[in-house]
Scaffold this motif. Sequence first.
Motif, PDB file in Angstrom:
ATOM      1  N   SER A  82       0.203   3.102 -10.566  1.00 29.97           N
ATOM      2  CA  SER A  82      -1.021   2.854  -9.813  1.00 29.97           C
ATOM      3  C   SER A  82      -0.665   2.530  -8.380  1.00 29.97           C
ATOM      4  O   SER A  82       0.413   2.031  -8.089  1.00 29.97           O
ATOM      5  CB  SER A  82      -1.814   1.709 -10.435  1.00 29.97           C
ATOM      6  OG  SER A  82      -1.001   0.574 -10.584  1.00 29.97           O
ATOM      7  N   PHE A 124      -5.785   4.181  -7.302  1.00 33.22           N
ATOM      8  CA  PHE A 124      -5.506   5.410  -8.038  1.00 33.22           C
ATOM      9  C   PHE A 124      -4.627   5.035  -9.213  1.00 33.22           C
ATOM     10  O   PHE A 124      -3.577   4.420  -9.038  1.00 33.22           O
ATOM     11  CB  PHE A 124      -4.795   6.430  -7.146  1.00 33.22           C
ATOM     12  CG  PHE A 124      -4.395   7.660  -7.904  1.00 33.22           C
ATOM     13  CD1 PHE A 124      -5.348   8.571  -8.327  1.00 33.22           C
ATOM     14  CD2 PHE A 124      -3.075   7.894  -8.203  1.00 33.22           C
ATOM     15  CE1 PHE A 124      -4.982   9.696  -9.042  1.00 33.22           C
ATOM     16  CE2 PHE A 124      -2.696   9.020  -8.908  1.00 33.22           C
ATOM     17  CZ  PHE A 124      -3.654   9.928  -9.329  1.00 33.22           C
ATOM     18  N   LYS A 135      -5.754   3.032  -2.838  1.00 30.19           N
ATOM     19  CA  LYS A 135      -6.313   4.161  -2.093  1.00 30.19           C
ATOM     20  C   LYS A 135      -6.376   3.768  -0.636  1.00 30.19           C
ATOM     21  O   LYS A 135      -6.720   2.632  -0.308  1.00 30.19           O
ATOM     22  CB  LYS A 135      -7.707   4.511  -2.613  1.00 30.19           C
ATOM     23  CG  LYS A 135      -7.701   5.179  -3.960  1.00 30.19           C
ATOM     24  CD  LYS A 135      -9.094   5.634  -4.331  1.00 30.19           C
ATOM     25  CE  LYS A 135      -9.055   6.473  -5.588  1.00 30.19           C
ATOM     26  NZ  LYS A 135     -10.389   6.955  -5.946  1.00 30.19           N
ATOM     27  N   SER A 160       3.845   2.624  -5.294  1.00 27.43           N
ATOM     28  CA  SER A 160       3.107   2.651  -6.554  1.00 27.43           C
ATOM     29  C   SER A 160       3.870   1.798  -7.567  1.00 27.43           C
ATOM     30  O   SER A 160       5.076   1.594  -7.438  1.00 27.43           O
ATOM     31  CB  SER A 160       2.935   4.085  -7.067  1.00 27.43           C
ATOM     32  OG  SER A 160       4.185   4.671  -7.315  1.00 27.43           O
ATOM     33  N   SER A 172      -8.493   4.438   1.620  1.00 27.86           N
ATOM     34  CA  SER A 172      -9.824   3.998   2.027  1.00 27.86           C
ATOM     35  C   SER A 172     -10.077   2.542   1.611  1.00 27.86           C
ATOM     36  O   SER A 172     -10.762   1.803   2.296  1.00 27.86           O
ATOM     37  CB  SER A 172     -10.909   4.896   1.433  1.00 27.86           C
ATOM     38  OG  SER A 172     -10.840   4.888   0.024  1.00 27.86           O
ATOM     39  N   SER A 173      -9.491   2.106   0.492  1.00 27.11           N
ATOM     40  CA  SER A 173      -9.653   0.726   0.040  1.00 27.11           C
ATOM     41  C   SER A 173      -8.914  -0.231   0.963  1.00 27.11           C
ATOM     42  O   SER A 173      -9.382  -1.320   1.248  1.00 27.11           O
ATOM     43  CB  SER A 173      -9.110   0.551  -1.386  1.00 27.11           C
ATOM     44  OG  SER A 173      -9.829   1.343  -2.274  1.00 27.11           O
ATOM     45  N   TYR A 201       0.797  -1.230   0.000  1.00 29.93           N
ATOM     46  CA  TYR A 201       0.000   0.000   0.000  1.00 29.93           C
ATOM     47  C   TYR A 201       0.826   1.275   0.000  1.00 29.93           C
ATOM     48  O   TYR A 201       0.360   2.324  -0.408  1.00 29.93           O
ATOM     49  CB  TYR A 201      -0.970   0.016   1.179  1.00 29.93           C
ATOM     50  CG  TYR A 201      -0.303   0.092   2.533  1.00 29.93           C
ATOM     51  CD1 TYR A 201      -0.021   1.306   3.123  1.00 29.93           C
ATOM     52  CD2 TYR A 201       0.048  -1.067   3.211  1.00 29.93           C
ATOM     53  CE1 TYR A 201       0.604   1.363   4.354  1.00 29.93           C
ATOM     54  CE2 TYR A 201       0.661  -1.018   4.444  1.00 29.93           C
ATOM     55  CZ  TYR A 201       0.937   0.195   5.006  1.00 29.93           C
ATOM     56  OH  TYR A 201       1.550   0.261   6.224  1.00 29.93           O
TER      57      TYR A 201
END
Length: 91
Positions: A79, A71, A82, A23, A84-85, A20
């Motif tokens: 990528s 994102f 997120k 990217s 929140s995910s 997390y």
Amino acid sequence: MPDILLELNKKVFCILIQNYNKSFTLEELTKIVSPYFDLMNNDNENLFVERENQANVLDALIFLADNGLIFLNPHTDESSIKISSKSQFNV
């Protein structure tokens, strides 16, 4: 959506959740999931396998981005998950 593509979506999403704070470019994600493509591609002599694999990963990324889970930066081709995910899923 065919089951194999749904599984690819899940695999890409899990990679992003597990990393997390990082990217990934399309090429990086494609290399990470390339062993999974052995299930999708029976013809290893195909000269376009790598591009086809990238297209499949990109489809997964677009699906996840459209559903608000990741994102996807269209300018840098990177990528990431997120925040929140991440809190919604325990992977």
